[in-house]
Design an enzyme around this catalytic site. Structure first.
Site, PDB file in Angstrom:
ATOM      1  N   GLY A 128    -106.839-116.967 108.569  1.00 28.21           N
ATOM      2  CA  GLY A 128    -106.376-115.676 109.067  1.00 28.21           C
ATOM      3  C   GLY A 128    -104.982-115.843 109.618  1.00 28.21           C
ATOM      4  CB  CYS A 129    -103.307-114.220 112.462  1.00 30.63           C
ATOM      5  SG  CYS A 129    -101.758-114.283 113.363  1.00 30.63           S
TER       6      CYS A 129
END
Length: 171
Positions: free
Chosen positions: A9-10
């Site tokens: 993800g981020c």
């Protein structure tokens, strides 16, 4: 020294958990797995480049093994979510383990199988295990973002749902 590359993800949230361990030499936020040379953050975020946000970890395997990196990786993510991670949605925020050699591939596949058979999750583990490709370093303002922009990082992480998920499923 060896490299390990993880998409979770981020990438802002994927640096800090690995940062403070003996044997971890460097962690660089970047992009891997797409079809555009030298993608920008905007290319990746829009999904135009096919890349995932990743962290590239340089480590000393005599001090910190690849298996220990995998043990740290899994509890940072929701390995059952094929649509992104937490409030970050889309392909660029999906999860993957990029391997650099057959030993890493086997270790990653084994760790995924152990997790799948653990009963921790009722849904299938969808994290990809893929060969490493060209790594592109993200723009400088993304590097060590949790330190440079601490207030924004903490606010973004707090509203993402990541910590609630980790506490519910991994602690």
């Amino acid at each position: 020294m060896e490299k390990a590359t993880f998409a979770g993800g981020c990438f802002w949230c994927m640096v800090k958990p690995f940062k403070e361990w003996d044997g971890i030499i460097d962690i660089v936020s970047g992009y891997m797995g797409g079809h555009v040379e030298n993608p920008t953050y905007e290319d990746v975020k829009k999904g135009d480049s096919g890349h995932l946000e990743v962290v590239e970890i340089t480590y000393d395997p005599s001090i910190f093994t690849y298996e220990k990196l995998l043990e740290l990786y899994w509890p940072q993510i929701d390995p059952t979510d094929a649509g992104g991670q937490f409030h970050d949605r889309g392909h660029s925020y999906t999860t993957a383990i990029f391997y650099y050699n057959e030993e890493q591939k086997k270790a990653a596949e084994h760790s995924k199988e152990v997790l799948a058979n653990s009963g921790r999750f009722t849904k299938p583990i969808v994290t990809d295990i893929r060969p490493a490709e060209t790594f592109y370093r993200a723009e400088e303002y993304h590097q060590d973002y949790y330190k440079k922009e601490q207030a924004h990082y903490e606010e973004d992480r707090a509203k993402s749902g990541r910590d609630e998920f980790i506490n519910e499923h991994w602690k």
